[in-house]
Design a protein around this motif. Structure first.
Motif, PDB file in Angstrom:
ATOM      1  N   ARG A 168       0.854  -1.174   0.000  1.00 54.38           N
ATOM      2  CA  ARG A 168       0.000   0.000   0.000  1.00 54.38           C
ATOM      3  C   ARG A 168       0.899   1.235   0.000  1.00 54.38           C
ATOM      4  NH1 ARG A 168      -2.113  -3.560   3.902  1.00 54.38           N
ATOM      5  NH2 ARG A 168      -4.184  -4.375   3.369  1.00 54.38           N
ATOM      6  N   CYS A 169       0.358   2.351  -0.442  1.00 55.91           N
ATOM      7  CA  CYS A 169       1.148   3.581  -0.464  1.00 55.91           C
ATOM      8  C   CYS A 169       1.622   3.949   0.943  1.00 55.91           C
ATOM      9  CB  CYS A 169       0.323   4.711  -1.070  1.00 55.91           C
ATOM     10  SG  CYS A 169       1.227   6.259  -1.287  1.00 55.91           S
ATOM     11  N   SER A 170       0.744   3.790   1.929  1.00 54.76           N
ATOM     12  CA  SER A 170       1.121   4.125   3.305  1.00 54.76           C
ATOM     13  C   SER A 170       2.229   3.214   3.814  1.00 54.76           C
ATOM     14  CB  SER A 170      -0.102   4.023   4.221  1.00 54.76           C
ATOM     15  OG  SER A 170      -0.656   2.712   4.186  1.00 54.76           O
ATOM     16  N   GLU A 171       2.237   1.963   3.380  1.00 52.53           N
ATOM     17  CA  GLU A 171       3.292   1.028   3.790  1.00 52.53           C
ATOM     18  C   GLU A 171       4.630   1.417   3.175  1.00 52.53           C
ATOM     19  OE1 GLU A 171       0.388  -2.886   4.310  1.00 52.53           O
ATOM     20  OE2 GLU A 171       1.517  -2.589   2.460  1.00 52.53           O
ATOM     21  N   ALA A 172       4.585   1.864   1.920  1.00 50.42           N
ATOM     22  CA  ALA A 172       5.819   2.307   1.273  1.00 50.42           C
ATOM     23  C   ALA A 172       6.367   3.555   1.963  1.00 50.42           C
ATOM     24  CB  ALA A 172       5.568   2.587  -0.200  1.00 50.42           C
ATOM     25  N   SER A 173       5.490   4.488   2.293  1.00 53.44           N
ATOM     26  CA  SER A 173       5.919   5.717   2.951  1.00 53.44           C
ATOM     27  C   SER A 173       6.563   5.433   4.303  1.00 53.44           C
ATOM     28  CB  SER A 173       4.714   6.641   3.133  1.00 53.44           C
ATOM     29  OG  SER A 173       5.045   7.776   3.902  1.00 53.44           O
ATOM     30  N   ALA A 174       6.068   4.427   5.014  1.00 53.15           N
ATOM     31  CA  ALA A 174       6.543   4.127   6.368  1.00 53.15           C
ATOM     32  C   ALA A 174       7.813   3.291   6.397  1.00 53.15           C
ATOM     33  CB  ALA A 174       5.446   3.421   7.153  1.00 53.15           C
ATOM     34  N   MET A 242      13.455   5.120   4.665  1.00 51.19           N
ATOM     35  CA  MET A 242      13.909   4.618   3.374  1.00 51.19           C
ATOM     36  C   MET A 242      13.871   5.713   2.315  1.00 51.19           C
ATOM     37  SD  MET A 242      14.904   1.862   1.715  1.00 51.19           S
ATOM     38  CE  MET A 242      14.992   1.214   0.041  1.00 51.19           C
ATOM     39  N   TRP A 243      12.861   6.589   2.400  1.00 48.76           N
ATOM     40  CA  TRP A 243      12.661   7.604   1.368  1.00 48.76           C
ATOM     41  C   TRP A 243      12.734   8.997   1.983  1.00 48.76           C
ATOM     42  CZ3 TRP A 243      12.960   4.175  -2.267  1.00 48.76           C
ATOM     43  CH2 TRP A 243      12.288   2.960  -2.173  1.00 48.76           C
ATOM     44  N   PRO A 244      13.929   9.512   2.231  1.00 47.97           N
ATOM     45  CA  PRO A 244      14.046  10.861   2.830  1.00 47.97           C
ATOM     46  C   PRO A 244      13.716  11.946   1.812  1.00 47.97           C
ATOM     47  CG  PRO A 244      16.211  10.011   2.276  1.00 47.97           C
ATOM     48  CD  PRO A 244      15.243   8.893   1.999  1.00 47.97           C
ATOM     49  N   THR A 245      13.400  13.112   2.321  1.00 54.26           N
ATOM     50  CA  THR A 245      13.143  14.273   1.477  1.00 54.26           C
ATOM     51  C   THR A 245      14.336  15.222   1.550  1.00 54.26           C
ATOM     52  OG1 THR A 245      12.087  15.542   3.250  1.00 54.26           O
ATOM     53  CG2 THR A 245      10.688  14.062   1.957  1.00 54.26           C
ATOM     54  N   GLU A 246      14.314  16.258   0.720  1.00 54.55           N
ATOM     55  CA  GLU A 246      15.425  17.214   0.703  1.00 54.55           C
ATOM     56  C   GLU A 246      15.577  17.923   2.040  1.00 54.55           C
ATOM     57  OE1 GLU A 246      14.768  19.816  -2.549  1.00 54.55           O
ATOM     58  OE2 GLU A 246      15.258  18.304  -4.078  1.00 54.55           O
ATOM     59  N   ARG A 247      14.479  18.033   2.788  1.00 58.54           N
ATOM     60  CA  ARG A 247      14.539  18.691   4.091  1.00 58.54           C
ATOM     61  C   ARG A 247      14.823  17.735   5.230  1.00 58.54           C
ATOM     62  NH1 ARG A 247       9.533  23.105   3.859  1.00 58.54           N
ATOM     63  NH2 ARG A 247      10.286  24.238   2.000  1.00 58.54           N
ATOM     64  N   GLY A 248      15.086  16.499   4.910  1.00 60.43           N
ATOM     65  CA  GLY A 248      15.434  15.537   5.943  1.00 60.43           C
ATOM     66  C   GLY A 248      14.264  14.817   6.549  1.00 60.43           C
TER      67      GLY A 248
END
Length: 324
Positions: A168-174, A242-248
């Motif tokens: 699920r998208c939420s599982e990937a985000s987590a 696993m998937w950080p953003t530019e702002r950390g």
């Protein structure tokens, strides 16, 4: 024949023991139904069998399609000249096995998907288009020197992970980096043999996570490349996400969904398609390839015996995405 077929499947390294066992059970059930040997089978046998399954046994469409796929694969094996069964049967019985699963006696029994188009599985072609387009955005950003190349690469890998592990998208985000773990069934994949997914659908007595066995080595290679060459370039590369953003921070579900919608629209795909259709594509493609439905349920975290909202599309091999 069954022993040779099992060895042939096991030798590829692509199929779990449970999948091979499920396929063998399907072939044995068909043989019992027909009271005949493989060199005696005919398309009419299949026609009667599927009619029996759909009208008398009330089997779900996804289940019947899985049975069809298993029987088709067995017939492919015994009719292949390289395995010698055609010549062997002709010499001993005066008859050779044939491919008895034809379009008119398999898919004709099953109606098309009638549910919400936003929940239908994406086809293999649509999945390939999506992943190819995501990779093309990375190449384009690199050629033009855009600073968004890192984000494009990260998001392309997210889509591959969602499909290849049925998330699920939420599982990937987590996801955290440490969620990849070795698994005894896939020792060749090392620490990426399985993925511990934090379940996105919480129920009172259900565990908060499940183990998903890695089935697509091409996706493991994509993850390894991302972890080695892309993620360390982020400010939050030292953090668990696993998937950080530019702002950390951690990539949010809305950001993943928005990226998907942008790629979908750029490709001119059905606008009713959502990221959930990538997850159901994973289920549908496994079932289509004859994978044991019980194993698929475990992979995606379904407690029900019925894989809801999954209609298996046209037959074909498990998506390997060799170009990824």
């Amino acid at each position: 024949m069954l022993e040779g077929w099992a060895r042939q499947q096991g030798g590829t390294g692509l199929f779990q023991t449970s999948t091979i066992g499920f396929r063998e059970q399907v072939v044995r059930r068909f043989a019992r139904f027909t009271a005949a040997y493989p060199w005696q089978w005919s398309p009419e046998h299949v026609d009667r069998w599927i009619t029996h399954l759909t009208t008398e046994r009330r089997r779900a469409q996804s289940t019947v399609r899985g049975y069809q796929a298993a029987l088709r694969l067995f017939c492919d094996y015994v009719t292949s000249p390289q395995h010698g069964w055609v010549a062997e049967c002709e010499a001993h019985f005066g008859a050779a096995p044939a491919q008895v699963c034809q379009d008119w006696n398999t898919d004709a029994h099953l109606v098309g998907y009638q549910g919400d188009p936003g929940r239908r599985p994406m086809t293999r072609k649509e999945i390939q288009l999506l992943l190819d387009h995501a990779d093309e955005q990375v190449e384009q950003s690199l050629r033009q020197g855009h600073k968004g190349a890192l984000a494009s690469y990260r998001d392309a890998t997210v889509f591959k992970v969602i499909y290849a592990w049925g998330l699920r998208c939420s599982e990937a985000s987590a996801m955290d980096v440490a969620d990849f773990q070795p698994h005894p069934d896939t020792p060749e994949l090392g620490r990426f043999g399985s993925l511990r997914a934090r379940t996105g659908r919480r129920t009172k007595n259900a565990p908060q996570w499940r183990t998903v066995v890695s089935l697509m080595p091409w996706a493991v290679e994509a993850v390894q490349d991302y972890l080695a060459n892309v993620r360390p370039r982020y400010r939050g590369g030292h953090l668990p996400a696993m998937w950080p953003t530019e702002r950390g921070g951690r990539l949010r579900t809305r950001e993943i969904e928005d990226r998907f919608a942008g790629y979908r629209d750029a490709l001119g795909l059905d606008r009713a398609l959502t990221l959930y259709c990538v997850r159901t594509a994973y289920m549908a493609h496994l079932l289509e390839d004859g994978t044991d439905p019980a194993f698929v349920r475990e992979q995606v975290g379904h407690r029900s015996r019925r894989l809801s909202a999954v209609a298996v599309p046209a037959s074909g091999p498990l998506c390997t995405m060799g170009a990824m």
